[in-house]
Scaffold this active site. Structure first.
Site, PDB file in Angstrom:
ATOM      1  N   HIS A 164       2.288   2.955  -3.167  1.00 60.40           N
ATOM      2  CA  HIS A 164       1.403   3.614  -4.146  1.00 60.40           C
ATOM      3  C   HIS A 164       1.622   5.116  -4.200  1.00 60.40           C
ATOM      4  CE1 HIS A 164      -1.080   0.665  -6.061  1.00 60.40           C
ATOM      5  NE2 HIS A 164      -1.390   0.080  -4.937  1.00 60.40           N
ATOM      6  N   HIS A 203     -53.464  14.143 -12.382  1.00 61.56           N
ATOM      7  CA  HIS A 203     -53.075  12.752 -12.159  1.00 61.56           C
ATOM      8  C   HIS A 203     -54.326  11.888 -11.948  1.00 61.56           C
ATOM      9  CE1 HIS A 203     -49.073  14.372 -11.654  1.00 61.56           C
ATOM     10  NE2 HIS A 203     -48.566  13.164 -11.471  1.00 61.56           N
ATOM     11  N   ASP A 245      -5.325  -6.587  -6.613  1.00 63.21           N
ATOM     12  CA  ASP A 245      -4.902  -5.446  -7.434  1.00 63.21           C
ATOM     13  C   ASP A 245      -4.733  -5.864  -8.883  1.00 63.21           C
ATOM     14  OD1 ASP A 245      -4.889  -3.697  -5.354  1.00 63.21           O
ATOM     15  OD2 ASP A 245      -2.716  -3.669  -5.070  1.00 63.21           O
ATOM     16  N   GLU A 302     -10.483   0.808   2.529  1.00 63.20           N
ATOM     17  CA  GLU A 302     -10.616   0.408   1.122  1.00 63.20           C
ATOM     18  C   GLU A 302     -10.231  -1.083   0.994  1.00 63.20           C
ATOM     19  OE1 GLU A 302      -7.653   2.222  -1.295  1.00 63.20           O
ATOM     20  OE2 GLU A 302      -8.567   1.594  -3.190  1.00 63.20           O
ATOM     21  N   HIS A 303      -8.988  -1.408   1.362  1.00 61.00           N
ATOM     22  CA  HIS A 303      -8.526  -2.800   1.359  1.00 61.00           C
ATOM     23  C   HIS A 303      -8.463  -3.281   2.798  1.00 61.00           C
ATOM     24  CE1 HIS A 303      -6.506  -0.922  -2.196  1.00 61.00           C
ATOM     25  NE2 HIS A 303      -6.928  -2.015  -2.795  1.00 61.00           N
ATOM     26  N   GLN A 340       0.822  -1.193   0.000  1.00 59.21           N
ATOM     27  CA  GLN A 340       0.000   0.000   0.000  1.00 59.21           C
ATOM     28  C   GLN A 340       0.859   1.246   0.000  1.00 59.21           C
ATOM     29  OE1 GLN A 340      -3.309  -0.314  -0.363  1.00 59.21           O
ATOM     30  NE2 GLN A 340      -2.920   1.791  -0.921  1.00 59.21           N
TER      31      GLN A 340
END
Lengths: 437, 437
Positions: free
Chosen positions: A262, A419, A360, A326-327, A259
């Site tokens: 990145h 209507h 990934d 996230e992960h 991670q």
């Protein structure tokens, strides 16, 4: 930084799980808005101009040429080609399995309701440039669009010095049946996808990661009246590893570092019941870090890594739920109990042999996931994001005769005469027997 | 206004289908941003203050009291209660049928991928105030949230002079199992749902229609870092009726007027192959309009109604596809052929006995639909909008051993060492046989 969860006040606990603040940058917002305006007014000319200015590449046309494509494909290595093939196969299989079923239901006699699913017509796929190519992102977006059946799959990516893209990108795009590839990046590429230019017809939805200009441009075009949809809000990537005392410290360290490499703003968090494990992971991180090519980036991100030590796994799970990663990597002995209690994550990686890099790249799941705590509110990217749903209803004479009075009472309650009238007129003709359709 | 489609230039055709421009109002944007800031800082006190100022109601607390609820329910008429029951039953049935199935797939031996669906925890449902209550909107949002299984369903709506809400609203909310009802509206209610106050815990996603303040507030809170998701972009409501020469002019007119009475900016469009029908509908509109209670609003909207005459139904279908209407009413003899060619709509109403009001109220379909041409990009509201999806992957030893090399090749191509390392470390231990988990 090792943190004893129980020694923190509630405010300190919240701070320990805080994401980096997202700065509201009015200058960025204005720059992007100017770029969008110029693309709207000058189309391709503006696009080529920005590409010369920001990417340093002078193109004659924005479309990737057939020759450049062939040249790039000829350069592709055998190993990486085979790897892309495997990843493509798995991603395709998992997303094909997500194909939704239409719904047909007679809610009451003579009242038929249907829910139909169709692919979006035209999707734009943004692939960032930079030092290394990102074929995995092409696969995640392109395969899904292909499985959905989108008519137009439009890939944009900033050109390299050879007025082309990396062979890996082009090969992945070819597998996904992408035949529109344009050499442009940044906010200008997003604007072109949203508004259209002479070369690029506009698309219905824009997907893909990017830098702050790309993110800002996606937000701005999504707010235009009649503008395209976008995939999801963006934020720095993040991992939370939930590990018990029996987890392998080397494995955990390697996942945190995956991670961290990145980007400098990547978030890496270990939550464990075991102080011994936390200490072992810290050592393993230091050891592995020293041998990484992106050592500087990863080291920067790891400065902000948090090693949170809890009383037990139950508390550790609560911390994970507070963070909503996230992960989420789960390296505990009793995975079933843990999975039943873990509430939020974009994607969960279970057991010692499921590193984040599997998802990934190649397991088959999508790697476009909600960050920044958005796994509470948003879904991980999937087939449905490339489709749209609409409903169809068909009432028979008898169906309207049965349901009509309820519709009229509700219309009356809401003060909507017309209507009510739309039903009353039909029922009157039916009762008079003057119509026979 | 009758329009001969073939006599128009392409530009005139585009103009004939144009939606009203959405004005970008910086003053509105600033006002809403101030309201959000004040709710953030002052919570309930600000909320009560705005309610006094904008709604003219001085409340002691923001939560609807049990007594007010009971009093309102006692006032509910029998007919409307029964009508709400029928609508609820149909909406519940159709949305229950939309329950998604989890996906479990072994993409290759030892690589298990799963897609799971769960309900959003907490949803905010905005119900506008105004002269007439809107129980139908409560049902469309509340039933769907209930079927999804959302833990918290929070309804906000501006209070009436009795410090309460209309009996119809409260009854519909009760059916849907909504037990959090707060008396507030406008941008301040959206801010409270997004940020939380002392009385209202914040929610994960905000649904529902509203005026320009509400719409602007939804957009602004959705852009906050970590802010809530919102349902879809808003725009004026619209109908397109596709009719052939055999359609009933009275029915068509009643459907156009149903749309027109929603608001002065409502869009009503007839597209037909038959000049005679267009003329008959114009007459029928004039006749029916004279008897409507919301005559002034409907008449205003009908000034901008378009009666488009095409060469044949095929061309008329093309016009509908260009417009991409929210509501699409199909009154043609050969509905199957037409439905096969019609590409975009939020909801389609098929045949002479399926007026728009059926779907607006009680057939079972959702009436929250993409407007403004967004049926190209967005879905009509459904069960999935109240749920989120995430993935889970579990690799066995053998699974990682098989897939590992492909992951490592891809990580290498992308220049991500640590990603490669996370696999290499595991494979090394496996090959050395030192680990046996």
């Amino acid at each position: 930084m090792q943190i004893q969860w129980n020694e923190l006040t509630e405010a300190q606990q919240a701070a320990a799980l805080a994401r980096p603040a997202q700065s509201n940058n009015p200058q960025l917002s204005e720059q992007v808005s100017d770029i969008i305006d110029r693309i709207r007014t000058n189309g391709d000319a503006a696009l080529l101009d920005y590409t010369a200015r920001f990417d340093g590449v002078n193109l004659a046309t924005v479309k990737l040429s057939t020759e450049a494509k062939a040249t790039a494909l000829a350069q592709l290595g055998t190993d990486v080609k085979a790897a892309i093939d495997i990843a493509y196969r798995n991603i395709k299989a998992f997303h094909t399995a997500q194909m939704p079923k239409d719904v047909t239901l007679e809610t009451q006699p003579g009242v038929l309701c249907e829910l139909k699913h169709v692919a979006l017509d035209a999707v734009g796929l943004y692939i960032p440039g930079g030092s290394a190519p990102l074929p995995s992102t092409v696969l995640m977006l392109g395969t899904t669009a292909q499985v959905a059946g989108c008519l137009r799959k439009v890939l944009v990516s900033p050109p390299n010095a050879q007025q082309s893209l990396a062979p890996e990108i082009i090969y992945a795009a070819t597998l996904c049946g992408i035949d529109e590839i344009y050499l442009c990046g940044g906010a200008q590429a997003i604007a072109a996808l949203a508004l259209g230019t002479e070369s690029i017809a506009k698309v219905d939805k824009i997907f893909g990661p990017g830098n702050s200009y790309v993110t800002e441009a996606k937000q701005q075009v999504a707010l235009l009246a009649g503008g395209p949809a976008i995939d999801m809000p963006a934020g720095p990537s993040e991992v939370l590893v939930l590990a018990d005392k029996d987890a392998d410290a080397d494995f955990v360290a390697s996942d945190l570092l995956s991670q961290a490499e990145h980007g400098k703003d990547s978030q890496a968090i270990l939550v464990t019941e075991s102080q011994a494990l936390a200490a072992a992971v810290e050592l393993a991180v230091a050891d592995q870090l020293a041998r990484l090519s992106r050592q500087e980036i990863a080291a920067h991100a790891m400065q902000y890594a948090r090693y949170i030590v809890c009383d037990d796994i139950t508390q550790a799970i609560q911390v994970s739920n507070l963070y909503a990663p996230e992960h989420l990597i789960v390296q505990v002995t009793d995975t079933d109990t843990a999975l039943a209690q873990l509430k939020y994550a974009g994607s969960i990686f279970v057991g010692p042999y499921s590193p984040e890099s599997a998802g990934d790249y190649a397991s088959g799941t999508n790697h476009v996931l909600p960050t920044y705590g958005y796994s509470r509110n948003y879904s991980s990217l999937g087939l449905l994001d490339f489709m749209r749903r609409f409903t169809v209803q068909t009432l028979s004479k008898a169906g309207l005769q049965d349901l009509g009075p309820a519709i009229m009472h509700l219309a009356e309650a809401e003060g909507l005469d017309a209507h009510k009238n739309a039903v009353a007129i039909r029922l009157a003709k039916l009762n008079a027997g003057t119509r026979d359709a």
